[in-house]
Scaffold this active site. Structure first.
Site, PDB file in Angstrom:
ATOM      1  N   PRO A   2       2.879   2.508  -1.007  1.00 19.36           N
ATOM      2  CA  PRO A   2       4.424   2.788  -0.852  1.00 19.36           C
ATOM      3  C   PRO A   2       4.950   3.308   0.544  1.00 19.36           C
ATOM      4  CG  PRO A   2       3.455   4.569  -2.317  1.00 19.36           C
ATOM      5  CD  PRO A   2       2.290   3.461  -1.603  1.00 19.36           C
ATOM      6  N   GLU A   3       5.758   2.840   1.004  1.00 19.37           N
ATOM      7  CA  GLU A   3       6.486   3.419   2.353  1.00 19.37           C
ATOM      8  C   GLU A   3       7.519   4.666   1.989  1.00 19.37           C
ATOM      9  OE1 GLU A   3       6.503   1.798   5.982  1.00 19.37           O
ATOM     10  OE2 GLU A   3       5.045  -0.244   5.591  1.00 19.37           O
ATOM     11  N   LYS A  58       6.289  10.863   3.206  1.00 18.82           N
ATOM     12  CA  LYS A  58       5.918  10.300   1.958  1.00 18.82           C
ATOM     13  C   LYS A  58       5.330  11.112   0.972  1.00 18.82           C
ATOM     14  CE  LYS A  58       3.889   6.851   4.351  1.00 18.82           C
ATOM     15  NZ  LYS A  58       3.276   5.401   4.193  1.00 18.82           N
ATOM     16  N   ARG A 260      -4.643  -2.436  12.475  1.00 22.14           N
ATOM     17  CA  ARG A 260      -3.481  -2.818  11.800  1.00 22.14           C
ATOM     18  C   ARG A 260      -2.970  -4.198  11.942  1.00 22.14           C
ATOM     19  NH1 ARG A 260      -1.496   2.008   8.959  1.00 22.14           N
ATOM     20  NH2 ARG A 260      -1.048   0.536   7.652  1.00 22.14           N
TER      21      ARG A 260
END
Ligand SMILES: [Zn+2]
Length: 461
Positions: A2-3, A58, A260
């Site tokens: 989740p961002e 977050k 990434r």
């Protein structure tokens, strides 16, 4: 994973369901989810009332009565579910019984998430939270620029670091960089103050938009289903390799930046550096080597995939592997035999390529990793066939209307064979950063090469 917008949505979703409820019991099914003693966690939090949920980066922060706090991070797969008492989820790790008869379940398939007990007067200094920078909306760009102008990291890596900016994960960094026309691999130190300012403004805008979208999808949300909205319809660039750029219609590329996966448009987000890794490719007999030599003449380091293959073919192990493909018991690479086999069955080319291409890529990567101040230019005839396009910064396609003429002159015996092998060569005109048309005029070629070198140099100005 989740961002930030999703965590914000989760927070906003959970709060009305949990506010003013008392935790009547806690069952820990997986002790490692709790940081610290799970018995203390249970004892301290049982009979406390949930008064608020906030967010830092977050991390979700549950505020309870008597100054007690739960710090939570969902990491990869963590989710909260609100279910009826007695119900359970497949990967439930911690179950909070609530005073309204429901249960709040922390569920985590991958077990990377965490819950930690803390207290109001000290939770912000907790080691989990104390190094988290401000979110884009609260960032002091002057201070951030002091950091970025001295950073040798790629700008994407710099932005992902929560010590620099909070709340930007892989998806929203790619989106922010796209909107800001900045290449993910450009070093942070080459980002100007104005660019950084725009980056942070765009990051804030994109995060807000995503949060608002999450807020609007939440109307149909049912707490028992969990929350894992993805805001897919907002995304312009993330994970859209080989699709068209929404601005300019060029193909979107995907490369690795510090491990990434990173999507970008090579046209809207030109890579800036003090030197580049450049690939020259194109069909057989269009003059690639002539152009490579010109780059060398103008101060670039040059490498040739054919030369790399030649060196590989001196390696005993590789000789054995190649000969195995062609059922040969020679102790060297028997080119005549290979040619004969390939002519009899073109599938042999694919088998040979599958063996050799990854090794050539490895060799090129070794060269790329050595830092130099000169541009490195590689002649890679089969750039796309060999799946090597992602390791280069700049791709130059060479074309010529004199291909057959050149080939015939250079290889009168081999010319048909070379043309037939050439059919495997994937040409993507839309993907090239530069196209050189070779019509046999060496002065024009020289001019082309100088122009490219200068254009690349100018990117930093
Ligand atoms: Zn574009």
């Amino acid at each position: 994973m989740p961002e930030l917008p999703e965590v914000e949505t989760i927070k906003n979703t959970l709060l009305p369901h949990l506010k003013n409820l008392t935790i009547t019991n806690i069952e820990v099914l997986y002790k490692n989810t709790i940081i610290g003693e799970s018995d203390v966690f249970k004892k301290e939090l049982t009979n406390e009332k949930i008064v608020d949920i906030t967010r830092i980066g977050k991390f979700l922060i549950f505020h309870l009565t008597n100054e007690k706090i739960i710090i939570s991070h969902l990491r990869m797969e963590g989710k909260f579910y609100i279910l009826k008492k007695g119900e359970i989820t497949k990967y439930a790790k911690v179950i909070f019984s609530l005073s309204d008869g429901n249960v709040l379940i922390y569920d985590d398939l991958r077990c990377f998430g965490l819950l930690k007990l803390s207290y109001k007067n000290c939770y912000k200094d907790d080691e989990l939270l104390k190094n988290i920078a401000n979110e884009p909306k609260d960032i002091n760009v002057d201070l951030l620029f002091e950091k970025s102008k001295n950073s040798n990291e790629c700008i994407k890596t710099f932005l992902l670091d929560q010590k620099n900016v909070a709340g930007l994960g892989n998806i929203y960094v790619d989106e922010t960089l796209f909107k800001s026309n900045i290449n993910p691999k450009t070093k942070a130190k080459y980002i100007s103050y104005n660019e950084l300012n725009r980056l942070i403004k765009n990051a804030d805008e994109i995060l807000n938009k995503a949060i608002n979208l999450g807020g609007s999808t939440i109307k149909s949300y049912h707490p028992s289903k969990g929350v894992d909205g993805r805001f897919q319809n907002l995304l312009q660039i993330y994970d859209k390799k080989n699709q068209k750029c929404p601005n300019c219609q060029r193909n979107i590329r995907k490369i690795k930046v510090n491990g990434r996966g990173s999507s970008f448009c090579p046209n809207c987000q030109p890579y800036k550096n003090d030197s580049y890794n450049i690939a020259i490719y194109g069909e057989v007999g269009v003059g690639k080597s002539t152009i490579l030599n010109l780059f060398k003449e103008y101060g670039c380091l040059t490498f040739n995939a054919d030369e790399i293959v030649k060196t590989l073919y001196e390696d005993k192990k590789i000789i054995n592997e190649v000969n195995k493909i062609f059922d040969s018991d020679d102790d060297y690479i028997n080119k005549a035999k290979i040619k004969e086999k390939i002519l009899s069955n073109p599938l042999y080319v694919n088998k040979l390529n599958r063996l050799i291409h990854p090794k050539v890529k490895q060799e090129c990567l070794k060269i790329i990793k050595k830092s130099t101040k000169e541009n490195k230019v590689f002649e890679i005839p089969l750039l796309y066939t060999a799946k090597m396009e992602d390791i280069f910064d700049i791709i130059i396609l060479v074309k010529s209307n004199k291909q057959k003429e050149y080939l015939q002159k250079r290889n009168p015996d081999n010319y048909q064979f070379l043309l037939s092998i050439n059919k495997n060569n994937i040409i993507k005109e839309d993907d090239a950063d530069f196209i050189i048309e070779n019509n046999g005029n060496i002065n024009k070629l020289k001019q082309n090469v100088i122009t490219i070198i200068n254009k690349l140099k100018d990117r930093l100005n």
